[in-house]
Write a protein that holds these residues in place. Structure first.
Motif, mmCIF file in Angstrom:
data_model
loop_
_atom_site.group_PDB
_atom_site.id
_atom_site.type_symbol
_atom_site.label_atom_id
_atom_site.label_comp_id
_atom_site.label_asym_id
_atom_site.label_seq_id
_atom_site.Cartn_x
_atom_site.Cartn_y
_atom_site.Cartn_z
ATOM 1 N N PHE A 163 0.792 -1.225 0.000
ATOM 2 C CA PHE A 163 0.000 0.000 0.000
ATOM 3 C C PHE A 163 0.832 1.288 0.000
ATOM 4 N N PRO A 164 2.039 1.322 0.587
ATOM 5 C CA PRO A 164 2.841 2.543 0.428
ATOM 6 C C PRO A 164 3.060 2.949 -1.026
ATOM 7 N N VAL A 165 3.153 1.957 -1.932
ATOM 8 C CA VAL A 165 3.291 2.260 -3.363
ATOM 9 C C VAL A 165 1.934 2.591 -3.973
ATOM 10 N N VAL A 166 0.883 1.881 -3.522
ATOM 11 C CA VAL A 166 -0.471 2.194 -3.990
ATOM 12 C C VAL A 166 -0.809 3.645 -3.683
ATOM 13 N N GLY A 167 -0.383 4.122 -2.504
ATOM 14 C CA GLY A 167 -0.679 5.489 -2.084
ATOM 15 C C GLY A 167 -0.025 6.563 -2.925
ATOM 16 N N ARG A 168 0.974 6.181 -3.720
ATOM 17 C CA ARG A 168 1.616 7.168 -4.600
ATOM 18 C C ARG A 168 0.709 7.564 -5.759
ATOM 19 N N CYS A 169 -0.282 6.733 -6.043
ATOM 20 C CA CYS A 169 -1.263 7.056 -7.093
ATOM 21 C C CYS A 169 -2.561 6.324 -6.768
ATOM 22 N N VAL A 170 -3.292 6.859 -5.795
ATOM 23 C CA VAL A 170 -4.526 6.192 -5.357
ATOM 24 C C VAL A 170 -5.585 6.171 -6.452
ATOM 25 N N GLU A 171 -5.496 7.101 -7.415
ATOM 26 C CA GLU A 171 -6.477 7.131 -8.504
ATOM 27 C C GLU A 171 -6.470 5.828 -9.303
ATOM 28 N N ILE A 172 -5.297 5.164 -9.338
ATOM 29 C CA ILE A 172 -5.166 3.895 -10.070
ATOM 30 C C ILE A 172 -5.075 2.717 -9.107
ATOM 31 N N GLY A 173 -4.274 2.882 -8.072
ATOM 32 C CA GLY A 173 -4.003 1.783 -7.153
ATOM 33 C C GLY A 173 -5.215 1.292 -6.392
ATOM 34 N N LEU A 174 -6.000 2.205 -5.853
ATOM 35 C CA LEU A 174 -7.157 1.803 -5.050
ATOM 36 C C LEU A 174 -8.230 1.100 -5.883
ATOM 37 N N PRO A 175 -8.601 1.622 -7.069
ATOM 38 C CA PRO A 175 -9.544 0.865 -7.908
ATOM 39 C C PRO A 175 -9.031 -0.534 -8.263
ATOM 40 N N MET A 176 -7.719 -0.642 -8.493
ATOM 41 C CA MET A 176 -7.145 -1.946 -8.829
ATOM 42 C C MET A 176 -7.288 -2.917 -7.663
ATOM 43 N N LEU A 177 -6.989 -2.454 -6.463
ATOM 44 C CA LEU A 177 -7.084 -3.308 -5.280
ATOM 45 C C LEU A 177 -8.519 -3.773 -5.052
ATOM 46 N N ILE A 178 -9.458 -2.844 -5.121
ATOM 47 C CA ILE A 178 -10.870 -3.180 -4.895
ATOM 48 C C ILE A 178 -11.391 -4.134 -5.969
ATOM 49 N N LEU A 179 -11.056 -3.852 -7.232
ATOM 50 C CA LEU A 179 -11.536 -4.679 -8.344
ATOM 51 C C LEU A 179 -10.962 -6.087 -8.266
ATOM 52 N N TYR A 180 -9.681 -6.195 -7.932
ATOM 53 C CA TYR A 180 -9.042 -7.517 -7.862
ATOM 54 C C TYR A 180 -9.656 -8.371 -6.752
ATOM 55 N N VAL A 181 -9.873 -7.772 -5.582
ATOM 56 C CA VAL A 181 -10.505 -8.503 -4.478
ATOM 57 C C VAL A 181 -11.931 -8.901 -4.854
ATOM 58 N N ALA A 182 -12.673 -8.001 -5.489
ATOM 59 C CA ALA A 182 -14.058 -8.290 -5.869
ATOM 60 C C ALA A 182 -14.132 -9.447 -6.857
ATOM 61 N N LEU A 183 -13.287 -9.417 -7.880
ATOM 62 C CA LEU A 183 -13.339 -10.469 -8.907
ATOM 63 C C LEU A 183 -12.846 -11.810 -8.376
ATOM 64 N N SER A 184 -11.737 -11.787 -7.633
ATOM 65 C CA SER A 184 -11.115 -13.042 -7.210
ATOM 66 C C SER A 184 -11.808 -13.692 -6.021
ATOM 67 N N GLN A 185 -12.564 -12.910 -5.236
ATOM 68 C CA GLN A 185 -13.165 -13.468 -4.034
ATOM 69 C C GLN A 185 -14.696 -13.418 -4.043
ATOM 70 N N TYR A 186 -15.261 -12.253 -4.218
ATOM 71 C CA TYR A 186 -16.713 -12.107 -4.117
ATOM 72 C C TYR A 186 -17.469 -12.632 -5.339
ATOM 73 N N LEU A 187 -16.821 -12.590 -6.510
ATOM 74 C CA LEU A 187 -17.490 -13.042 -7.729
ATOM 75 C C LEU A 187 -16.881 -14.333 -8.269
ATOM 76 N N LYS A 188 -16.151 -15.047 -7.410
ATOM 77 C CA LYS A 188 -15.425 -16.228 -7.890
ATOM 78 C C LYS A 188 -16.336 -17.394 -8.267
ATOM 79 N N HIS A 189 -17.581 -17.349 -7.838
ATOM 80 C CA HIS A 189 -18.482 -18.465 -8.127
ATOM 81 C C HIS A 189 -19.161 -18.346 -9.492
ATOM 82 N N ILE A 190 -18.909 -17.253 -10.197
ATOM 83 C CA ILE A 190 -19.475 -17.116 -11.547
ATOM 84 C C ILE A 190 -18.747 -18.079 -12.490
ATOM 85 N N VAL A 191 -19.500 -18.959 -13.111
ATOM 86 C CA VAL A 191 -18.919 -20.017 -13.941
ATOM 87 C C VAL A 191 -19.388 -19.855 -15.377
#
Length: 525
Positions: free
Chosen positions: A180-208
């Motif tokens: 996150f120290p590197v994510v914080g250098r550009c939160v406009e890109i880093g934070l959406p990436m973190l949220i999207l990756y967690v959402a796709l890999s964990q919350y939506l992982k059952h979509i087949v």
């Protein structure tokens, strides 16, 4: 309602192999899925392959053209080392890429007076690269000797599940500064990436789709493609035009200067920078980084074995892998990658995120590395992904590896005050001591060890800047000296002892036997 009786409480039994994986180390997905997953691992390896040359090459006096060549060379050698390791080394699904552990001795070489006095930048770059190559070639002998002589396997007799908890955990937790120290250098890109990756890999992982959990399996590719496109739109729209130079470097998609500088086709080859130069002091300093790489790789191999749903690698297999890793550092020195190599922790974490621990997938990713390192323009296109995007993914993948380390506690008695003391102190010192070295260096502009002997400074500053190394020194010492009598069961040794030898468990032959019937010529010792 009455109190629950102790015997009615459900316990989770310890498990040799991690469950829930779609494909383990020696089972393979379809060729189409394997190729897509291999490409995903190739993309993941780009982060380190680009950021290390971006940090070092300008300091060496190199141009953008030189940086591109170093990136290509690092990817090419990473591909070769990964193939060697998965075929003849531990045979675990691990990517062998550039290591940040080598930065201290490499920067020490860059700042040496004999090189800084060279006026011409390009000449200084070539001279510095040749000096680094010489140090890597000499220091690679450490891992080659410890590996092929089985000395590291003998040392591993002092390891236990209890001692490995801090080591494997800090292989992941110790890299927190790249999250996150590197994510914080550009939160406009880093934070959406973190949220999207967690959402796709964990919350939506059952979509087949067609019996394939596509969002879980390819969440990295999908999220990087979406956020990279979003970052490019922001860059083209001038969103960062008036931002600071640091923000532009971390946010814009056109600041790496890789695509314009990359040749269409270029094959890296040994000694491409000229004949290496050798200096005893620089070589001794580099040996500390090779030792740190050995320890961090040992922890990463333990994590990779669990995330590939395999048994822990026996001592003979671990030594064999370290020997081949030494060969890899020798190749780093011959080709000129600017740093040595180690197990890529982010790719180990990706095994857990995708629930695919197949060895074939990693070998396919090695093919992508070699292919795109030769086709410079195409490789540079993917390498222009902002590092902030990778840092967002690291927040998840490094955490997975750290959690695998904590999972070794299931084989120990965590109601023992002795065990709590060893794990707590080892993890705390493993984080605290490197943090002291980092903050001291940041404040005083030189590391804590600042004697006239440069090689000694490199030794101390490199070893104690590595969380996993500090954790191993602390945990193994305490575990083998503190109330050892009658503590074997508490330490987890009855479970561990089966995996010390190749024939101690029948599954070892399935997971770790050499291909092409080579075990006839190199029998397990």
């Amino acid at each position: 309602m009455g109190d629950t009786k102790p015997e009615e409480i459900s316990h989770h039994a310890p498990m040799d192999q991690l469950q829930g994986f779609e494909y383990c180390i020696d089972s393979n997905p379809s060729w189409g899925e394997a190729i897509a997953l291999g490409f995903q691992h190739y993309i993941m390896a780009l982060g380190t392959a680009v950021i290390i040359p971006s940090l070092l090459v300008p300091r060496m006096g190199g141009s953008d053209d030189d940086k591109v060549r170093v990136v290509q060379t690092m990817l090419f050698v990473t591909g070769i080392n990964t193939l060697l390791q998965t075929l003849f080394g531990t045979r675990l699904p691990t990517v062998i890429g550039g290591s940040f552990s080598f930065l201290v001795p490499v920067i020490s070489i860059i700042h040496s007076s004999s090189l800084t006095r060279i006026a011409d930048d390009h000449e200084r770059f070539l001279a510095t690269m040749r000096a680094i190559q010489g140090a890597l070639i000499v220091s690679s002998s450490i891992q080659i000797i410890l590996g092929y002589s089985q000395l590291w396997g003998i040392c591993s007799r002092f390891f236990s599940p209890l001692g490995m908890v801090p080591v494997v955990s800090l292989v992941g937790f110790g890299l927190f500064d790249r999250g996150f120290p590197v994510v914080g250098r550009c939160v406009e890109i880093g934070l959406p990436m973190l949220i999207l990756y967690v959402a796709l890999s964990q919350y939506l992982k059952h979509i087949v789709v067609r019996h394939l959990p596509i969002l879980e399996r390819f969440s990295l590719l999908i999220s990087i493609a979406l956020v990279w496109t979003y970052a490019h739109i922001l860059t083209a729209g001038g969103a960062f035009k008036h931002s600071s130079e640091s923000t532009q470097f971390n946010c814009r998609t056109d600041k790496a200067n890789l695509i314009s500088s990359a040749p269409w086709i270029k094959i890296p080859y040994p000694l491409q920078w000229g004949a290496p130069t050798f200096d005893a002091g620089q070589s001794f300093g580099m040996m500390a980084a090779v030792f740190v790489s050995l320890i961090e790789s040992t922890g990463a191999y333990k994590a990779a074995a669990r995330l590939a749903s395999a048994t822990p690698p026996p001592a003979h297999v671990l030594s064999r892998g370290i020997g081949w890793q030494g060969i890899g550092i020798l190749l780093d020195g011959l080709f000129g990658t600017a740093v040595g190599s180690t197990v890529s922790v982010e790719n180990v974490g990706l095994l857990g995120s995708t629930r695919v621990g197949s060895r074939r997938v990693i070998q396919i990713s090695a093919g992508f590395m070699i292919f795109f390192s030769i086709l410079g323009k195409f490789g540079a296109l993917f390498a222009s992904i902002p590092f902030t995007i990778f840092a967002a993914v690291y927040c998840v993948l490094f955490g997975i590896v750290a959690a695998v380390g904590l999972s070794f506690m299931q084989f120990t008695n965590m109601n023992s005050m002795r065990n709590l003391f060893i794990i707590g102190v080892s993890i705390f010192l493993g984080l605290s001591i490197p943090e002291y070295f980092f903050t001291y260096t940041l404040t005083t502009q030189h590391a804590p060890s600042n004697t006239r002997a440069g090689w000694f400074n490199d030794y101390i500053n490199t070893i104690f800047s590595s969380p996993a190394t500090v954790a191993l020194i602390t945990s193994v010492f305490l575990d083998n000296t503190l109330d050892v009598t009658d503590a074997a069961r508490d330490r987890g040794m009855p479970w561990w002892v089966r995996f010390r030898t190749f024939k101690g468990d029948s599954r070892n032959e399935e997971f770790y036997t050499l291909p092409f019937n080579l075990n006839r010529f190199f029998p397990p010792s």
